[in-house]
Design a protein around this motif. Structure first.
Motif, PDB file in Angstrom:
ATOM      1  N   ALA A   1      61.781  82.167 104.813  1.00 12.65           N
ATOM      2  CA  ALA A   1      60.550  81.763 104.188  1.00 12.65           C
ATOM      3  C   ALA A   1      60.834  82.032 102.667  1.00 12.65           C
ATOM      4  N   LYS A   2      60.724  81.316 101.795  1.00 13.33           N
ATOM      5  CA  LYS A   2      60.833  81.645 100.288  1.00 13.33           C
ATOM      6  C   LYS A   2      59.386  82.258  99.787  1.00 13.33           C
ATOM      7  N   GLY A   3      59.434  83.258  99.067  1.00 13.52           N
ATOM      8  CA  GLY A   3      58.218  83.702  98.484  1.00 13.52           C
ATOM      9  C   GLY A   3      57.631  82.798  97.607  1.00 13.52           C
ATOM     10  N   SER A   4      58.310  82.086  96.860  1.00 15.82           N
ATOM     11  CA  SER A   4      57.551  80.993  95.914  1.00 15.82           C
ATOM     12  C   SER A   4      56.942  80.031  96.517  1.00 15.82           C
ATOM     13  N   THR A   5      57.276  79.807  97.852  1.00 17.20           N
ATOM     14  CA  THR A   5      56.336  78.897  98.456  1.00 17.20           C
ATOM     15  C   THR A   5      55.176  79.187  99.417  1.00 17.20           C
ATOM     16  N   TYR A   6      55.019  80.535  99.281  1.00 17.17           N
ATOM     17  CA  TYR A   6      53.909  81.287 100.165  1.00 17.17           C
ATOM     18  C   TYR A   6      54.312  80.973 101.690  1.00 17.17           C
TER      19      TYR A   6
ATOM     20  N   ARG B   1      55.102 102.563 115.437  1.00 17.90           N
ATOM     21  CA  ARG B   1      54.721 102.876 113.982  1.00 17.90           C
ATOM     22  C   ARG B   1      54.570 101.377 113.294  1.00 17.90           C
ATOM     23  N   LEU B   2      53.860 101.225 112.259  1.00 16.99           N
ATOM     24  CA  LEU B   2      53.823  99.966 111.455  1.00 16.99           C
ATOM     25  C   LEU B   2      54.807 100.042 110.474  1.00 16.99           C
ATOM     26  N   GLY B   3      55.605  98.674 110.509  1.00 13.33           N
ATOM     27  CA  GLY B   3      56.288  98.299 109.405  1.00 13.33           C
ATOM     28  C   GLY B   3      55.807  97.514 108.348  1.00 13.33           C
ATOM     29  N   GLU B   4      56.649  96.706 107.919  1.00 11.29           N
ATOM     30  CA  GLU B   4      56.099  95.757 106.820  1.00 11.29           C
ATOM     31  C   GLU B   4      54.625  94.988 107.175  1.00 11.29           C
ATOM     32  N   CYS B   5      53.833  95.152 106.193  1.00 10.43           N
ATOM     33  CA  CYS B   5      52.531  94.478 106.338  1.00 10.43           C
ATOM     34  C   CYS B   5      52.550  93.280 105.293  1.00 10.43           C
ATOM     35  N   PHE B   6      51.685  93.593 104.137  1.00 14.94           N
ATOM     36  CA  PHE B   6      51.513  92.444 103.059  1.00 14.94           C
ATOM     37  C   PHE B   6      52.825  92.590 102.219  1.00 14.94           C
ATOM     38  N   ARG B   7      53.312  91.325 101.683  1.00 12.37           N
ATOM     39  CA  ARG B   7      54.465  91.248 100.771  1.00 12.37           C
ATOM     40  C   ARG B   7      54.181  90.414  99.835  1.00 12.37           C
ATOM     41  N   SER B   8      54.433  90.544  98.650  1.00 15.62           N
ATOM     42  CA  SER B   8      54.107  89.870  97.456  1.00 15.62           C
ATOM     43  C   SER B   8      54.997  88.661  97.190  1.00 15.62           C
ATOM     44  N   VAL B   9      54.931  87.805  96.246  1.00 15.05           N
ATOM     45  CA  VAL B   9      56.055  86.831  95.958  1.00 15.05           C
ATOM     46  C   VAL B   9      57.236  87.466  95.954  1.00 15.05           C
ATOM     47  N   THR B  10      57.414  88.548  94.885  1.00 13.84           N
ATOM     48  CA  THR B  10      58.785  88.893  94.530  1.00 13.84           C
ATOM     49  C   THR B  10      59.262  89.589  95.731  1.00 13.84           C
ATOM     50  N   GLU B  11      58.551  90.417  96.549  1.00 10.43           N
ATOM     51  CA  GLU B  11      59.111  90.793  97.674  1.00 10.43           C
ATOM     52  C   GLU B  11      59.632  90.224  98.622  1.00 10.43           C
ATOM     53  N   GLN B  12      59.044  88.878  98.818  1.00 12.52           N
ATOM     54  CA  GLN B  12      59.291  87.945  99.825  1.00 12.52           C
ATOM     55  C   GLN B  12      60.600  87.202  99.312  1.00 12.52           C
ATOM     56  N   ASN B  13      60.699  87.083  98.087  1.00 12.14           N
ATOM     57  CA  ASN B  13      61.931  86.292  97.649  1.00 12.14           C
ATOM     58  C   ASN B  13      63.111  87.144  97.536  1.00 12.14           C
ATOM     59  N   THR B  14      62.919  88.449  97.345  1.00 11.50           N
ATOM     60  CA  THR B  14      63.945  89.618  97.666  1.00 11.50           C
ATOM     61  C   THR B  14      64.463  89.425  98.987  1.00 11.50           C
ATOM     62  N   LEU B  15      63.468  89.522  99.919  1.00 11.50           N
ATOM     63  CA  LEU B  15      64.001  89.491 101.249  1.00 11.50           C
ATOM     64  C   LEU B  15      64.643  88.177 101.748  1.00 11.50           C
ATOM     65  N   TYR B  16      64.383  86.878 101.154  1.00 11.97           N
ATOM     66  CA  TYR B  16      64.879  85.729 101.329  1.00 11.97           C
ATOM     67  C   TYR B  16      66.396  85.615 100.862  1.00 11.97           C
TER      68      TYR B  16
ATOM     69  N   GLN C   1      68.412  88.149 100.827  1.00  2.00           N
ATOM     70  CA  GLN C   1      69.237  88.836 101.828  1.00  2.00           C
ATOM     71  C   GLN C   1      70.246  87.943 102.595  1.00  2.00           C
ATOM     72  N   GLY C   2      71.148  87.954 102.725  1.00  2.00           N
ATOM     73  CA  GLY C   2      72.375  87.283 103.668  1.00  2.00           C
ATOM     74  C   GLY C   2      72.608  85.777 102.730  1.00  2.00           C
ATOM     75  N   ARG C   3      72.146  85.775 101.764  1.00  2.00           N
ATOM     76  CA  ARG C   3      72.167  84.461 100.809  1.00  2.00           C
ATOM     77  C   ARG C   3      72.827  84.957  99.500  1.00  2.00           C
ATOM     78  N   THR C   4      72.204  85.286  98.533  1.00  2.00           N
ATOM     79  CA  THR C   4      72.773  85.669  97.215  1.00  2.00           C
ATOM     80  C   THR C   4      72.762  87.046  97.175  1.00  2.00           C
ATOM     81  N   ALA C   5      72.497  87.841  98.174  1.00  2.00           N
ATOM     82  CA  ALA C   5      72.350  89.456  98.067  1.00  2.00           C
ATOM     83  C   ALA C   5      73.010  89.777  99.420  1.00  2.00           C
ATOM     84  N   PRO C   6      73.585  91.014  99.432  1.00  3.43           N
ATOM     85  CA  PRO C   6      74.072  91.562 100.715  1.00  3.43           C
ATOM     86  C   PRO C   6      73.305  91.695 101.955  1.00  3.43           C
ATOM     87  N   GLY C   7      73.920  91.720 103.130  1.00  4.05           N
ATOM     88  CA  GLY C   7      72.953  91.880 104.341  1.00  4.05           C
ATOM     89  C   GLY C   7      72.973  90.768 104.866  1.00  4.05           C
TER      90      GLY C   7
END
Length: 235
Positions: free
Chosen positions: A60-65, A31-46, A48-54
């Protein structure tokens, strides 16, 4: 995070669907998981484990593509057989990875930092977005080139030999347009005549710099650059 593969590059869509079909033949339900990510979505993922739980899951930072997901040329998979979406105690992801590689995809399971078993991406722009950023600057400019993908498979170039045209047609017919992607040109004079003007233009503009070994320019990337040049993207 989007799981809509239609937001991604048309070649990636084809290979994702083929991967699912080929895996099903082997009894692997993908089953397909994540495909395309926006800048905001990538920053949220980045975060995780730094300034957010997990746990940290990306460097990869979203703001740097800096994620291939942000360029629409990567997707993740998960298993859908009731064993747990990311369970690999039975080597499930390794088997899927082998099939993906046979289809011409780069598999994150071959990486060392981080090892990314669910991840697949198109390989012709390299393992990181560095070349994409150098050539296009941002995702929107890159996406403008997608419409030429199908036409490029069967387009007959006036300055190509009959043999070269026949090869391209055969590649398209067998869904193997990137069959010759391992051919590398390190000098402008090694490039076929139909692509030399484009290469020299990009060298003069400082866009095509290569590595300490030379241009490090693959046949596949050369064709894409020529298509983009003829579309006026480098004028």
């Amino acid at each position: 995070m989007s799981r809509d593969i239609t937001m991604c590059h048309p070649e990636l869509q084809e290979k994702a669907n083929k991967l699912i079909a080929e895996c099903k033949k082997k009894g692997l339900i993908v089953r397909l998981g994540e495909c395309f990510r926006s800048v905001t979505e990538q920053n949220t993922l980045y975060a995780q484990g730094r300034t957010a739980p997990g746990n940290v899951v990306t460097n990869a930072k979203g703001s740097t593509y800096s994620s291939m997901h942000q360029w629409g040329i990567a997707f993740d998979v998960m298993r859908s057989d009731g064993r747990g979406a990311y369970y690999n105690g039975d080597g499930w992801f390794n088997r899927v990875g082998k099939i993906g590689k046979s289809l011409g995809l780069e598999w994150g399971g071959d990486w060392t930092s981080p090892v990314d078993l669910p991840h697949f991406q198109l390989p012709q722009w390299g393992s990181t977005p560095a070349r994409l950023k150098q050539l296009y600057g941002n995702f929107d400019n890159f996406k403008k080139t997608w419409s030429s993908y199908k036409a490029a498979e069967i387009k007959e170039e006036k300055d190509m030999t009959e043999g070269e045209v026949r090869k391209i047609a055969e590649q398209a017919a067998n869904d193997m347009i990137y069959k010759y992607s391992d051919k590398i040109y390190n000098k402008a004079e090694e490039v076929p005549a139909w692509g030399r003007d484009t290469v020299n233009k990009l060298i003069d503009k400082g866009v095509l710099k290569g590595t300490d070994k030379g241009l490090d320019l693959s046949y596949t990337l050369l064709r894409l650059l020529v298509i983009n040049d003829r579309a006026g993207l480098y004028d």
